[in-house]
Design a protein around this motif. Structure first.
Motif, mmCIF file in Angstrom:
data_model
loop_
_atom_site.group_PDB
_atom_site.id
_atom_site.type_symbol
_atom_site.label_atom_id
_atom_site.label_comp_id
_atom_site.label_asym_id
_atom_site.label_seq_id
_atom_site.Cartn_x
_atom_site.Cartn_y
_atom_site.Cartn_z
ATOM 1 N N MET A 209 0.808 -1.209 0.000
ATOM 2 C CA MET A 209 0.000 0.000 0.000
ATOM 3 C C MET A 209 0.848 1.267 0.000
ATOM 4 S SD MET A 209 -3.026 -1.085 -0.188
ATOM 5 C CE MET A 209 -4.069 0.264 0.276
ATOM 6 N N LYS B 14 -5.949 0.519 -6.009
ATOM 7 C CA LYS B 14 -4.857 1.185 -5.304
ATOM 8 C C LYS B 14 -4.888 2.697 -5.543
ATOM 9 C CE LYS B 14 -1.808 -2.855 -5.395
ATOM 10 N NZ LYS B 14 -0.572 -3.443 -5.949
ATOM 11 N N TYR C 294 -6.966 4.872 -3.175
ATOM 12 C CA TYR C 294 -6.425 5.242 -1.865
ATOM 13 C C TYR C 294 -5.597 6.518 -1.901
ATOM 14 C CZ TYR C 294 -7.503 0.629 0.227
ATOM 15 O OH TYR C 294 -8.125 -0.487 0.726
ATOM 16 N N GLU D 240 -13.793 -2.413 -0.878
ATOM 17 C CA GLU D 240 -12.729 -1.449 -0.588
ATOM 18 C C GLU D 240 -13.026 -0.103 -1.234
ATOM 19 O OE1 GLU D 240 -8.431 -2.441 -0.487
ATOM 20 O OE2 GLU D 240 -9.068 -4.454 -1.063
ATOM 21 N N ARG E 136 -4.634 -1.357 3.927
ATOM 22 C CA ARG E 136 -5.836 -1.787 3.218
ATOM 23 C C ARG E 136 -7.059 -1.665 4.135
ATOM 24 N NH1 ARG E 136 -6.115 -3.335 -2.358
ATOM 25 N NH2 ARG E 136 -4.151 -4.341 -2.925
#
Length: 545
Positions: free
Chosen positions: A1, A48, A51, A139, A205
């Motif tokens: 991450m 990804k 985020y 997510e 995550r």
């Protein structure tokens, strides 16, 4: 991450020139979202990317200005006055042209659209298990809910869509915040709770416990007390989180993956991968370099002096029994060069500055072999006395140490590597306590509160820190949240949701008290957004701005 930045330059397509060296080595940069996101690798990269925009809010000056200042516990320091005074002061110059509100608005909507893209593409992805398909969607929806939560808390009724934006769109809607909660934030977080794994696959995550924690925060904000308590209690009981003891260890730079931090935004020491970095180390510290025995160094930080604690914040700590004062604030500095102070020779390692929270006679201060900066209870914005908190044009004050980053590679480096804790276990005890009290169960509220206060006690003072049902009221809850969460981007939201923002700012923040009005319960919509809308009669500025 911690390796999102490389991916982002391709995925978002917003900063191509800054990423050319990376992109030219990767032929995937020629792909489009329609073709790339339907592959397993593509959808994972897109997730990804969802985020990354968190780094534009958490650990950044703009996010701090919109959550820390303009409250009862922080006002403008010297650097705040010099650089961005209008947010704290609620002045007539706080308008939609303000760069802070513009930058945060834009970043949050970039995050929303990236999440929308992932959610819209996930049904068409091939080569992925159904379990992972649901996890990816969960997510993305968790993150989308968090982005929208900040948007509605800051601006109220805002543009709302759950669809990917393609090409240029100029028509904006102004959807009631209640609708965004009902149709976006709540169902997104509920889906996340149902479909995220019980633990994070890798650091940073989203996972089920983080979703429950944020959902508890949202239910507390909405006044759904039973749901808030149930969710906070679940996070406390059903995971392996622990309160860190002693409290000061929470903020050890080598301990930022501890068992109290439920979920954090990730930063790294690698400048290639760190994006803007966590710059929180800059904003809460005073300029110690006016002292003759000190020069700027990595350990003590680069002092931007943006945020100054109010007298009210100082009054909240019983420093004889509560370890959170020394665990949160730096009050002693040691010389890093040789110099003379008050006629005494001072060498590296000797005390250079000591802030004390009581009055000290000037003759004592002038005779000491170091600076004594004392506190007499005068409003920190109007102090002109000798070496008193607030003097030197608001440069002298206890410095919040939670975000200091002594591992930066150089003295002037702004991009810190410390992870930013979005939610930690202590907040769950505070949520459960308040929710229990709101339901008339002050005894249970005190029990939750005492777990935190026992952890916060100076050794041997545990009994003195305990409270009972009669001590629990809204003022005490807000005081305890300030003591525990100071500087962690909660306070403006706390005062707004409890209906105390106007009252408390008027009472405790004398810089802002003459100006704050009902209109300031929401921020001005960025003028750039107003100007872009092709339906200006429908998408209007918030009242009063």
């Amino acid at each position: 991450m911690k390796y999102f930045h490389i991916i982002i330059c391709f995925i978002l397509g917003l900063s191509i020139s800054s990423c050319n060296e990376i992109l030219t080595e990767d032929p995937v940069s020629l792909a489009t979202s329609d073709s790339y996101y339907v592959t397993e690798r593509g959808i994972e990269d897109g997730l990804k990317a969802s985020y990354t925009t968190l780094r534009d809010f958490y650990g950044q000056q703009n996010g701090f200005f919109l959550t820390v200042t303009g409250t009862d516990i922080f006002t403008n320091g010297f650097g705040g006055i010099a650089n961005n005074p209008d947010i704290n002061n609620y002045s007539s110059n706080f308008l939609g042209t303000n760069s802070t509100v513009t930058n945060v608005w834009n970043a949050l909507y970039v995050g929303v659209n990236q999440c929308n893209t992932v959610v819209s593409k996930i049904p068409d992805v091939t080569g992925i298990t159904e379990e992972r398909r649901k996890e990816v969607e969960a997510e993305a929806r968790f993150l989308r809910a968090l982005y929208y939560f900040h948007l509605v808390q800051q601006w109220g009724d805002v543009h709302f869509t759950l669809e990917e934006t393609k090409g240029v769109e100029t028509e904006a809607n102004k959807t009631p915040a209640s609708t965004i909660y009902d149709n976006g934030i709540l169902p997104d977080l509920e889906f996340a709770v149902e479909n995220l794994p019980p633990s994070a696959a890798e650091q940073g995550r989203a996972f089920k416990g983080a979703a429950e924690a944020i959902l508890a925060r949202v239910h507390l904000t909405l006044g759904n007390w039973a749901a808030a308590e149930a969710l906070a209690s679940s996070v406390i009981q059903n995971y392996d989180f622990e309160l860190v003891t002693p409290y000061a260890d929470l903020w050890d730079i080598n301990n930022d993956s501890n068992k109290e931090f439920i979920w954090s935004v990730q930063f790294t020491e690698d400048p290639l991968l760190n994006g803007p970095g966590n710059s929180g180390h800059l904003y809460f510290i005073f300029d110690y370099t006016f002292n003759p025995a000190m020069v700027r160094d990595v350990e003590n930080g680069r002092p931007f002096q943006r945020f100054l604690p109010t007298n009210y914040l100082f009054s909240l700590y019983d420093r004889d029994i509560d370890a959170r004062w020394n665990g949160s604030f730096k009050t002693v500095w040691y010389a890093n060069i040789s110099a003379e102070i008050n006629g005494h020779q001072v060498n590296p390692g000797d005390t250079a500055i000591h802030i004390v929270m009581e009055p000290v006679p000037d003759e004592v201060k002038m005779a000491a072999p170091y600076w004594i900066i004392d506190y007499k209870g005068n409003w920190i914005g109007d102090v002109n006395a000798y070496q008193e908190i607030g003097t030197n044009q608001r440069r002298n004050y206890p410095s919040l140490l939670k975000f200091l980053d002594p591992l930066r590679p150089s003295t002037n480096e702004t991009a810190g590597r410390r992870d930013f804790p979005v939610v930690r276990l202590a907040e769950m005890y505070l949520i459960a306590s308040e929710a229990a009290w709101r339901q008339g169960d002050a005894g249970t509220a005190a029990d939750y509160m005492n777990v935190l206060r026992s952890r916060a006690a100076i050794p041997g003072k545990e009994a003195e820190m305990l409270v009972d049902a009669n001590d629990i009221n809204l003022d005490f809850i807000l005081e305890e949240r300030a003591r525990e969460l100071v500087g962690e981007k909660h306070r403006w939201y706390d005062l707004k949701r409890t209906g105390t923002l106007l009252e408390r700012v008027r009472q405790y923040n004398l810089d802002a008290s003459p100006n704050i009005k009902e209109m300031h319960l929401v921020r001005p919509i960025p003028q750039t957004q107003i100007d872009r809308a092709s339906n200006p009669d429908e998408f209007v500025q918030n009242p009063g701005y």
